[in-house]
Design a protein around this motif. Structure first.
Motif, mmCIF file in Angstrom:
data_model
loop_
_atom_site.group_PDB
_atom_site.id
_atom_site.type_symbol
_atom_site.label_atom_id
_atom_site.label_comp_id
_atom_site.label_asym_id
_atom_site.label_seq_id
_atom_site.Cartn_x
_atom_site.Cartn_y
_atom_site.Cartn_z
ATOM 1 N N GLU A 1 0.772 -1.227 -0.002
ATOM 2 C CA GLU A 1 0.070 0.023 -0.099
ATOM 3 C C GLU A 1 0.779 1.493 -0.095
ATOM 4 O O GLU A 1 0.393 2.146 -0.357
ATOM 5 N N GLN A 2 1.974 1.094 0.479
ATOM 6 C CA GLN A 2 2.998 2.171 0.414
ATOM 7 C C GLN A 2 3.999 2.508 -0.705
ATOM 8 O O GLN A 2 4.866 3.153 -0.711
ATOM 9 N N GLY A 3 3.791 1.305 -1.682
ATOM 10 C CA GLY A 3 4.588 1.381 -2.571
ATOM 11 C C GLY A 3 5.876 0.476 -2.636
ATOM 12 O O GLY A 3 6.704 0.843 -3.424
ATOM 13 N N ILE A 4 6.122 -0.269 -1.773
ATOM 14 C CA ILE A 4 7.031 -1.044 -1.473
ATOM 15 C C ILE A 4 6.955 -2.365 -1.673
ATOM 16 O O ILE A 4 5.852 -2.986 -1.299
ATOM 17 N N ASN A 5 7.558 -3.070 -2.590
ATOM 18 C CA ASN A 5 7.601 -4.286 -3.165
ATOM 19 C C ASN A 5 8.400 -5.210 -2.286
ATOM 20 O O ASN A 5 9.514 -5.806 -2.843
ATOM 21 N N ALA A 6 8.051 -5.709 -1.092
ATOM 22 C CA ALA A 6 8.548 -6.554 -0.337
ATOM 23 C C ALA A 6 8.127 -7.923 -0.607
ATOM 24 O O ALA A 6 7.123 -8.326 -1.134
ATOM 25 N N VAL A 7 9.058 -9.074 -0.599
ATOM 26 C CA VAL A 7 8.775 -10.191 -1.105
ATOM 27 C C VAL A 7 9.334 -11.179 -0.142
ATOM 28 O O VAL A 7 10.380 -11.074 0.503
ATOM 29 N N GLN A 8 8.764 -12.540 -0.181
ATOM 30 C CA GLN A 8 9.265 -13.633 0.615
ATOM 31 C C GLN A 8 10.261 -14.348 -0.230
ATOM 32 O O GLN A 8 10.220 -14.559 -1.362
#
Length: 720
Positions: free
Chosen positions: A698-705
């Motif tokens: 939602e904040q534009g941060i593309n976190a991934v596992q």
């Protein structure tokens, strides 16, 4: 930023036009001692206008069209500031760029080209694309050509540039197998500035390519799908291109300098008629002593005179004068690989003319490819053992740090234990406990890899704060540690103003206050921060990872190879610019989203594998890392495939081999790449991980596992 001589004068180039690009190449071959050279440009590259018709026609790729200004600045020893100039304060001698402190100058040269006057046409700004500036035009055209189906294109302005664009567009779309309707519209007579013979040949080429020429047309409005013309049927257009109505940038009129129809009036020495400390060249300038049309040939031939006169202005030498030729050869692309050559009314068109033009254009661009890189120093015939391993250039940023092995040995000397100091094995930050207050303390500094002090300060500040955020603490205070290269008092003041204003902005945004610092002069620019933060009752450390946790990474990796390649001038400037932007990003929101993590660290000098290994050692667990899921920065994999490595990579590999097998692929090797101001790596319960990833998205941060914590021996399993 290294120099053998103290900096005493600032030369600022505003704009990366053709004249300034060639000047940078000349400067690389003959720098001026004592001059600090700065280039300000909105983008890391600049398109070469001579190849634009060939690009539109599909004869050249987008990479062939652009001059890489980042590489060029590196070769010239110049700092490059990526931003758009908006004002020049002549009283204070400062150039203003949005989003950063002003840049001081002693001598300033302006080469910003021209823009389109057509936004005044109703609907143009919303639905059309001007040919100037070229950056946006080239990107939008490239995207349009990737579409399918029938194509309707309209070009407004039937001068030479508009005709070239229309013919190139028709040729390329037809070669793609698309049914194309290209219209060329002008409010008066098309190609009126060409001689009769040349005009006849260009009109014939337009007809051959089925370009619909509409002359003496008054355009009333541009819509998203058509052009409204007075007294005529609308012209259908999915893409409307503007090639008429060029004008000077508006902010030039606010400088209080002599102007000619909005363009900067300059004399034979290329200095402003109002201010001798300001020079102007290319299309943004008007030669008051010898007016000429806007053409790249004049910009190119101004360069030797500008090069000499800028140096003269900085050294007190005598000026030279520029006197342009009365006429020049015009080479006009005719869509396919055919061109027309015209001079003094005589015109000839053929494929041979296109090959001639192609040869001239490619020769022009090749000069920017032949740049000297920072190669390893030649070893003398007699040298100590091990010199062949350690004699290469040292990377900057985290790539210049000492390896984990040497650090572990050096810091294996714990002093007397204190009750108010909480031991945190493996963590970069210390935890101080004073009554009910828990304070996190950390320090970090970087050997500069970017000569723009604003970018370097922002990255160093974000990098230092990473240790605070990764422990779930709130930044509290900061002290600055700064080494400046040798420079005069005036330049010290200018540089310190840029650095301290930027540092204050970053720390204030983070909720911290700068309380002091230390400065000194040295061989090169180095900057660091000592920071404190207030921790919650149970701060997040390396030692809390639990079996079954998943591993979350909040930013792509690859800064080590990109910075190493940039130093050697083998990285693409656009990739380097994107890496700078990534490193400048605060991870405060990442840390908040991962507030329920069991263990967390920021990814820096030890690389992704090294920092994951620290979590495993402190937590007494193993981990499985899937390299295929790890996001990479643009250009990083390509450089790794070419065996580009940071100078810290061998140390990271040596440490990694104690816990896993050596990586076998270019992607695998990037898992050991030292990062600067990297993202956060967290071990977190699966149910909390999905919530955190969604919150960051939602904040534009593309976190991934990227992996998971497993039971068993303290070891890493790398899946490639």
């Amino acid at each position: 930023m290294m120099t053998d001589f103290p900096y005493t004068r600032d030369l600022v180039l505003v704009g990366g036009g053709h004249t300034h690009a060639i000047l940078l190449k000349m400067w690389a071959m003959a720098p001026l001692a004592g001059a600090r050279l700065t280039l300000i440009n909105p983008a890391p590259s600049a398109p070469y206008s001579g190849m634009l018709p060939g690009f539109v026609a599909g004869h050249y790729t987008s990479e062939e069209l652009y001059i890489d200004l980042v590489r060029l600045a590196r070769a010239a020893g110049a700092r490059i500031i990526l931003g758009k100039a908006s004002h020049i304060n002549r009283a204070l001698k400062q150039v203003h760029v949005a989003g950063r402190p002003p840049i001081g100058y002693d001598v300033c040269s302006v080469d910003i080209g021209i823009t389109s006057g057509m936004p005044e046409l109703e609907g143009f700004s919303e639905h059309a694309v001007p040919a100037k500036p070229l950056d946006d035009f080239a990107r939008i055209w490239d995207g349009f050509c990737k579409g399918t189906g029938d194509a309707e294109v309209a070009v407004l302005g039937a001068g030479v540039a508009g005709a070239e664009m229309a013919m190139a567009a028709a040729h390329h779309l037809q070669s793609l197998g698309r049914t194309a309707q290209v219209s060329l519209i002008d409010r008066s007579r098309a190609l009126s500035r060409l001689g009769a013979q040349a005009r006849k040949k260009v009109l014939a080429s337009l007809d051959t390519l089925d370009v619909d020429l509409i002359e003496h047309a008054k355009v009333l409005r541009v819509w998203s799908d058509q052009i409204e013309i007075e007294g005529r049927a609308p012209v259908l257009s999915q893409l409307t291109l503007g090639a008429a109505g060029t004008r000077a940038y508006d902010w030039i009129a606010e400088l209080g300098l002599a102007l000619e129809n909005g363009y900067l009036r300059v004399g034979p020495t290329l200095q402003s008629e109002s201010d001798p400390s300001i020079f102007a060249v290319g299309d943004c300038a008007h030669l008051s002593h010898a007016p000429r049309p806007k053409a790249g040939v004049f910009a190119v031939r101004e360069t030797p005179v500008l090069f000499h006169n800028l140096r003269a202005a900085l050294t007190g030498g005598a000026m030279k004068e520029y006197h342009p030729q009365s006429d020049y050869l015009k080479l006009i692309s005719l869509g396919g690989k055919e061109a027309l050559a015209e001079k003094r009314g005589f015109a000839v068109s053929s494929t041979m003319m296109w090959r001639w033009k192609d040869q001239i254009d490619r020769k022009f661009m090749r000069q920017f490819d032949d740049l000297k890189s920072m190669a390893a120093l030649d070893l003398p015939s007699e040298h100590t053992q091990g010199s062949e391993v350690h004699h290469g250039p040292i990377c900057a940023g985290c790539g210049s740090k000492v390896g984990r092995g040497a650090l572990a040995a050096a810091f294996d000397h714990s002093g007397a234990a204190r009750e108010d100091v909480v031991a945190l094995p493996g963590d970069d930050a210390a935890l101080l406990q004073m009554g009910g207050l828990r304070q996190v303390l950390s320090t970090d500094h970087l050997r500069a890899f970017c000569d723009d002090p604003v970018v370097m300060t922002r990255i160093a500040a974000v990098h230092a704060l990473g240790d605070i955020w990764s422990m779930g603490a709130a930044p509290q205070s900061a002290m600055v540690s700064l080494i400046l290269p040798r420079m005069s008092t005036d330049l010290q003041e200018r540089t310190l103003n840029e650095i301290m204003q930027t540092a204050s902005d970053v720390m204030t945004e983070a909720g911290a206050q700068i309380i002091g610092g230390h400065t000194s002069m040295g061989a090169e620019f180095t900057i660091g921060f000592s920071v404190t933060g207030l921790a919650r009752e149970h701060p997040i450390t390396l030692a809390g990872a639990q079996v079954g946790d998943v591993l979350i990474l909040t930013s792509p990796i690859g800064t080590g190879v990109l910075l190493a390649a940039e130093m050697q001038m083998t990285a693409r400037g656009a990739d380097v610019a994107r890496a700078y932007a990534r490193m400048s990003r605060s991870v405060a929101e990442d840390a908040y989203a991962l507030r329920n993590a069991h263990a967390m660290t920021d990814v820096t000098g030890f690389g992704l594998v090294g920092h994951l290994a620290n979590i495993c050692r402190a937590s007494g667990v193993g981990a499985e890392l899937n390299a295929r899921d790890v996001p990479l920065m643009d250009g990083a994999l390509e450089l790794s495939e070419k065996a580009v490595q940071s100078s810290l990579y061998p140390d990271n590999l040596s440490d990694a081999l104690t816990m896993m097998n050596a990586p076998e692929t270019p992607r695998g090797r990037l898992m050991l790449d030292p990062q600067t101001a990297g993202g956060l790596l967290a071990a977190i319960a699966p149910e909390d991980a999905q919530k955190a990833i969604a919150e960051m998205k939602e904040q534009g941060i593309n976190a991934v596992q990227i992996g998971r914590i497993i039971d068993g021996p303290i070891a890493l399993k790398l899946i490639e």
